[in-house]
Design an enzyme around this catalytic site. Structure first.
Site, PDB file in Angstrom:
ATOM      1  N   LYS A  22       0.843  -1.207   0.000  1.00 43.18           N
ATOM      2  CA  LYS A  22       0.000   0.000   0.000  1.00 43.18           C
ATOM      3  C   LYS A  22       0.872   1.248   0.000  1.00 43.18           C
ATOM      4  O   LYS A  22       0.692   2.179  -0.796  1.00 43.18           O
ATOM      5  CB  LYS A  22      -0.911   0.022   1.228  1.00 43.18           C
ATOM      6  CG  LYS A  22      -1.569   1.370   1.493  1.00 43.18           C
ATOM      7  CD  LYS A  22      -2.424   1.348   2.739  1.00 43.18           C
ATOM      8  CE  LYS A  22      -1.696   1.478   4.020  1.00 43.18           C
ATOM      9  NZ  LYS A  22      -1.244   2.844   4.332  1.00 43.18           N
ATOM     10  N   ASN A  23       1.875   1.274   0.876  1.00 43.05           N
ATOM     11  CA  ASN A  23       2.678   2.484   1.057  1.00 43.05           C
ATOM     12  C   ASN A  23       3.692   2.707  -0.054  1.00 43.05           C
ATOM     13  O   ASN A  23       4.335   3.745  -0.113  1.00 43.05           O
ATOM     14  CB  ASN A  23       3.364   2.452   2.430  1.00 43.05           C
ATOM     15  CG  ASN A  23       2.347   2.634   3.530  1.00 43.05           C
ATOM     16  OD1 ASN A  23       1.193   2.986   3.265  1.00 43.05           O
ATOM     17  ND2 ASN A  23       2.746   2.383   4.762  1.00 43.05           N
ATOM     18  N   CYS A 116      -5.057  13.367  12.832  1.00 42.69           N
ATOM     19  CA  CYS A 116      -4.860  11.930  12.656  1.00 42.69           C
ATOM     20  C   CYS A 116      -4.844  11.255  14.020  1.00 42.69           C
ATOM     21  O   CYS A 116      -4.244  11.765  14.954  1.00 42.69           O
ATOM     22  CB  CYS A 116      -3.537  11.674  11.938  1.00 42.69           C
ATOM     23  SG  CYS A 116      -3.202   9.931  11.742  1.00 42.69           S
ATOM     24  N   ARG A 121       0.716  15.053  12.886  1.00 46.02           N
ATOM     25  CA  ARG A 121       1.433  14.708  11.646  1.00 46.02           C
ATOM     26  C   ARG A 121       1.557  15.937  10.763  1.00 46.02           C
ATOM     27  O   ARG A 121       0.882  16.064   9.750  1.00 46.02           O
ATOM     28  CB  ARG A 121       0.726  13.575  10.937  1.00 46.02           C
ATOM     29  CG  ARG A 121       0.718  12.314  11.799  1.00 46.02           C
ATOM     30  CD  ARG A 121       0.132  11.141  11.130  1.00 46.02           C
ATOM     31  NE  ARG A 121       0.933  10.687  10.003  1.00 46.02           N
ATOM     32  CZ  ARG A 121       0.537   9.720   9.172  1.00 46.02           C
ATOM     33  NH1 ARG A 121      -0.644   9.173   9.361  1.00 46.02           N
ATOM     34  NH2 ARG A 121       1.280   9.315   8.186  1.00 46.02           N
ATOM     35  N   ASP A 309       4.864   0.742  12.066  1.00 42.00           N
ATOM     36  CA  ASP A 309       3.628   0.124  11.574  1.00 42.00           C
ATOM     37  C   ASP A 309       3.488  -1.338  12.004  1.00 42.00           C
ATOM     38  O   ASP A 309       2.455  -1.955  11.722  1.00 42.00           O
ATOM     39  CB  ASP A 309       3.550   0.247  10.048  1.00 42.00           C
ATOM     40  CG  ASP A 309       3.441   1.693   9.588  1.00 42.00           C
ATOM     41  OD1 ASP A 309       3.699   1.963   8.407  1.00 42.00           O
ATOM     42  OD2 ASP A 309       3.140   2.561  10.440  1.00 42.00           O
ATOM     43  N   ARG A 401      -8.635  -0.544   5.023  1.00 42.32           N
ATOM     44  CA  ARG A 401      -7.797   0.452   4.358  1.00 42.32           C
ATOM     45  C   ARG A 401      -6.462  -0.136   3.937  1.00 42.32           C
ATOM     46  O   ARG A 401      -5.852   0.313   2.973  1.00 42.32           O
ATOM     47  CB  ARG A 401      -7.446   1.596   5.295  1.00 42.32           C
ATOM     48  CG  ARG A 401      -8.554   2.218   6.055  1.00 42.32           C
ATOM     49  CD  ARG A 401      -7.945   3.227   6.933  1.00 42.32           C
ATOM     50  NE  ARG A 401      -7.257   4.146   6.075  1.00 42.32           N
ATOM     51  CZ  ARG A 401      -7.698   5.382   5.916  1.00 42.32           C
ATOM     52  NH1 ARG A 401      -8.715   5.764   6.600  1.00 42.32           N
ATOM     53  NH2 ARG A 401      -7.093   6.195   5.110  1.00 42.32           N
TER      54      ARG A 401
HETATM   55  C1  EPZ Z   1       4.515   6.931   6.132  1.00 42.14           C
HETATM   56  O1  EPZ Z   1       3.755   8.053   6.566  1.00 42.14           O
HETATM   57  C2  EPZ Z   1       3.533   5.759   6.112  1.00 42.14           C
HETATM   58  N1  EPZ Z   1       2.445   6.077   5.227  1.00 42.14           N
HETATM   59  C3  EPZ Z   1       2.992   5.495   7.517  1.00 42.14           C
HETATM   60  O2  EPZ Z   1       2.208   4.298   7.479  1.00 42.14           O
HETATM   61  C4  EPZ Z   1       4.158   5.225   8.457  1.00 42.14           C
HETATM   62  O3  EPZ Z   1       3.676   5.098   9.765  1.00 42.14           O
HETATM   63  C5  EPZ Z   1       5.161   6.407   8.396  1.00 42.14           C
HETATM   64  O4  EPZ Z   1       5.588   6.629   7.047  1.00 42.14           O
HETATM   65  C6  EPZ Z   1       6.398   6.145   9.224  1.00 42.14           C
HETATM   66  O5  EPZ Z   1       7.025   4.992   8.832  1.00 42.14           O
HETATM   67  C7  EPZ Z   1       2.653   5.938   3.884  1.00 42.14           C
HETATM   68  O6  EPZ Z   1       3.709   5.610   3.404  1.00 42.14           O
HETATM   69  C8  EPZ Z   1       1.483   6.215   3.009  1.00 42.14           C
HETATM   70  P1  EPZ Z   1       6.514  10.327   8.115  1.00 42.14           P
HETATM   71  P2  EPZ Z   1       4.386   9.535   6.486  1.00 42.14           P
HETATM   72  O7  EPZ Z   1       6.411  11.621   7.390  1.00 42.14           O
HETATM   73  O8  EPZ Z   1       5.331   9.642   5.370  1.00 42.14           O
HETATM   74  C9  EPZ Z   1       7.012  13.654  11.420  1.00 42.14           C
HETATM   75  C10 EPZ Z   1       0.359   2.885   7.815  1.00 42.14           C
HETATM   76  O9  EPZ Z   1       0.003   2.355   8.881  1.00 42.14           O
HETATM   77  N2  EPZ Z   1       6.910  14.623  10.313  1.00 42.14           N
HETATM   78  O10 EPZ Z   1       7.662   9.455   7.811  1.00 42.14           O
HETATM   79  O11 EPZ Z   1       3.271  10.482   6.581  1.00 42.14           O
HETATM   80  C11 EPZ Z   1       5.704  12.890  11.617  1.00 42.14           C
HETATM   81  O12 EPZ Z   1       4.804  13.595  12.415  1.00 42.14           O
HETATM   82  C12 EPZ Z   1       0.813   4.352   7.814  1.00 42.14           C
HETATM   83  O13 EPZ Z   1       0.399   2.301   6.732  1.00 42.14           O
HETATM   84  C13 EPZ Z   1       7.174  15.946  10.582  1.00 42.14           C
HETATM   85  O14 EPZ Z   1       7.461  16.321  11.718  1.00 42.14           O
HETATM   86  O15 EPZ Z   1       5.178   9.551   7.874  1.00 42.14           O
HETATM   87  C14 EPZ Z   1       6.183  11.607  12.262  1.00 42.14           C
HETATM   88  O16 EPZ Z   1       6.340  11.802  13.625  1.00 42.14           O
HETATM   89  C15 EPZ Z   1       0.487   5.074   9.073  1.00 42.14           C
HETATM   90  N3  EPZ Z   1       7.072  16.835   9.558  1.00 42.14           N
HETATM   91  C16 EPZ Z   1       7.545  11.403  11.598  1.00 42.14           C
HETATM   92  O17 EPZ Z   1       7.939  12.647  11.060  1.00 42.14           O
HETATM   93  C17 EPZ Z   1       6.760  16.443   8.266  1.00 42.14           C
HETATM   94  O18 EPZ Z   1       6.675  17.277   7.365  1.00 42.14           O
HETATM   95  C18 EPZ Z   1       7.549  10.367  10.489  1.00 42.14           C
HETATM   96  O19 EPZ Z   1       6.443  10.602   9.673  1.00 42.14           O
HETATM   97  C19 EPZ Z   1       6.503  15.086   8.026  1.00 42.14           C
HETATM   98  C20 EPZ Z   1       6.599  14.186   9.067  1.00 42.14           C
END
Ligand code: EPZ
Length: 434
Positions: A22-23, A116, A121, A309, A401
């Site tokens: 999915k991701n 969320c 996020r 995850d 999902r």
């Molecule tokens: C991806 O989300 C995945 N989703 C998430 O999977 C997964 O939990 C996450 O990566 C972490 O591995 C998809 O790939 C579609 P991040 P993403 O930006 O990219 C902070 C699932 O269960 N952050 O890597 O949105 C954020 O708050 C889902 O399949 C900032 O601070 O996650 C978090 O604490 C849930 N500023 C950390 O970084 C930003 O601009 C990592 O989030 C972006 C993120």
């Protein structure tokens, strides 16, 4: 809203195949915005989040045909570059059209993803990276307005690390934008997830020049245009991890097939620490049942460390371990929605300051529990499989999902699980988490 009814305590047997990731599919489908040529995407999982992404692309003028696990696309028109709130609110990952749109069309209006359940996020890193490439970004009426400068985006050196380390989708968005920018871009503290590598390899096959994907430093040499995509996405490592845990917690000799064990090395290291035995092949994992396993300490961090995850599902296994375990959530410190529901099943868990302390118990007992997010609901399913008696999980739309027809596939392994159809989900239920 549908629910699952599970009669626990069954040993499972046989083999279960893993779907496409999915991701990986979500950001890869968005590359259809970066070329004038038709695209083909294969090994696409049949999930609601993918449907939402396809709808977003359709509103942006991308025509699509979905046959089985293949989606083909062609650019019908390019006059609308707004990704609407109605769709982005259903799936945060919709934000990953921002970079591709900006790169190809010079403008993008994408709804700011809302709140969320798994935690705060923000998307500050996405915006910081695109601004470094010269984009002018304003936030207005709940939308991100991004505009490329005259002459288009320009390559830059970008440090993309945030307070929780690297960001997967921010890396994807900035990498895509840099592919069609003038000059060279260096992304430092880039996410190293296998899904980022899959996107980079798909783009390189379309004619992009990306180096270093999978490492914290990615270098992108801008190109003028891209060919069409012809790409099969990687298997879903989180789905694979979930099924391996289902086998371990039910003491069942199942095989998880069609996966990439090399994408889960930190996960296997934790299983080894707990005394869970597996046999790994190039693209399959056999669970070797053990009667007892022990607690351990796990910290979630960006790849290649232990994936957040898989955290909730591992908590379910830890709740039946010998002794105590700790789970430190370093990516989403509040992501412990499963804990309260597992406690309803008899688990002993206390959560404070981003750390869960799990005191193992001899057994879990079936109960009525409620799914709150995608991975927490997967944890409740595998806990229900191991529990004594009946478990009823409501709001399973969360699990749909990210897991394709999970109850049917588990039933093929001998699980006693069925879906109870319920009233349609209220609109509010369709909120974003991916
Ligand atoms: C991806 O989300 C995945 N989703 C998430 O999977 C997964 O939990 C996450 O990566 C972490 O591995 C998809 O790939 C579609 P991040 P993403 O930006 O990219 C902070 C699932 O269960 N952050 O890597 O949105 C954020 O708050 C889902 O399949 C900032 O601070 O996650 C978090 O604490 C849930 N500023 C950390 O970084 C930003 O601009 C990592 O989030 C972006 C993120």
């Amino acid at each position: 809203m549908d629910s699952f009814l599970i009669q626990g305590g069954q040993r499972l047997a046989g083999s279960i195949a893993v779907s496409g990731s999915k991701n990986s599919a979500l950001p890869i489908l968005a590359v259809s915005l970066m070329t004038d040529a038709p695209c083909r995407f294969g090994n696409i999982p049949l999930l609601r989040d993918i449907q939402t992404q396809v709808k977003i692309l359709n509103t942006l003028g991308i025509e699509s045909v979905w046959k089985g696990r293949v989606i083909t696309t062609r650019v019908a028109d390019t006059y609308n570059s707004t990704a609407p709130y109605e769709l982005v609110k259903q799936m945060r990952a919709g934000v990953c059209v921002l970079g591709p749109l900006l790169a190809k069309r010079g403008e993008a209006i994408v709804s700011l993803p809302g709140g969320c359940v798994i935690g705060e996020r923000p998307i500050d890193l996405h915006l910081k990276g695109l601004e470094a490439l010269g984009a002018e970004i304003t936030l207005d009426h709940g939308n991100i307005h991004a505009k490329a400068p005259k002459g288009g985006l320009r390559g830059a050196e970008i440090y993309l690390g945030g307070k929780f380390g690297s960001s997967v989708l921010a890396t994807d968005n900035v990498m895509c934008a840099a592919v069609l920018a003038k000059g060279t871009t260096v992304i430092e503290c880039a996410a190293c997830e296998p899904e980022v590598v899959d996107l980079a390899e798909c783009l390189n096959a379309m004619g992009a020049r990306i180096e270093g994907a999978g490492s914290p430093r990615i270098t992108i040499h801008g190109v003028k245009k891209l060919k069409g995509a012809d790409w099969d996405v990687i298997p879903d490592r989180i789905e694979a991890g979930t099924f391996i845990l289902a086998g371990a917690i039910t003491r069942s000799p199942i095989t998880v097939a069609g996966c990439r064990p090399d994408h889960l090395l930190a996960f296997f290291d934790v299983l080894r620490q707990m005394g869970i035995r597996t046999e790994r092949k190039a693209n399959a994992v056999k669970v070797i049942p053990v009667d007892l396993w022990k607690g351990t300490e796990v910290v979630t961090l960006p790849h290649p460390a232990f994936p957040t995850d898989c955290q909730a599902q591992t908590m379910a296994l830890m709740s039946l371990a010998q002794g105590a375990s700790t789970l430190t959530e370093r990516i989403y410190p509040e992501r412990f929605m499963a804990a309260a529901e597992l406690k309803r099943m008899g688990a002993k868990i206390s959560v404070a300051n981003g750390v869960a302390l799990i005191q193992g118990v001899d057994k879990l007992s079936g109960a009525e529990v409620m799914a709150s997010d995608l991975r927490a609901s997967a944890a409740l399913v595998i806990a229900g499989l191991a529990a004594q008696g009946e478990t009823k999980i409501s709001r399973v739309y969360h699990i749909d999902r990210g897991y394709e027809r999970i109850e049917e596939r588990l039933r093929k392994l001998g699980a006693r699980i069925q879906r109870i159809a319920g009233s349609p989900e209220p609109a509010a239920a369709k909120t974003a988490e991916a």
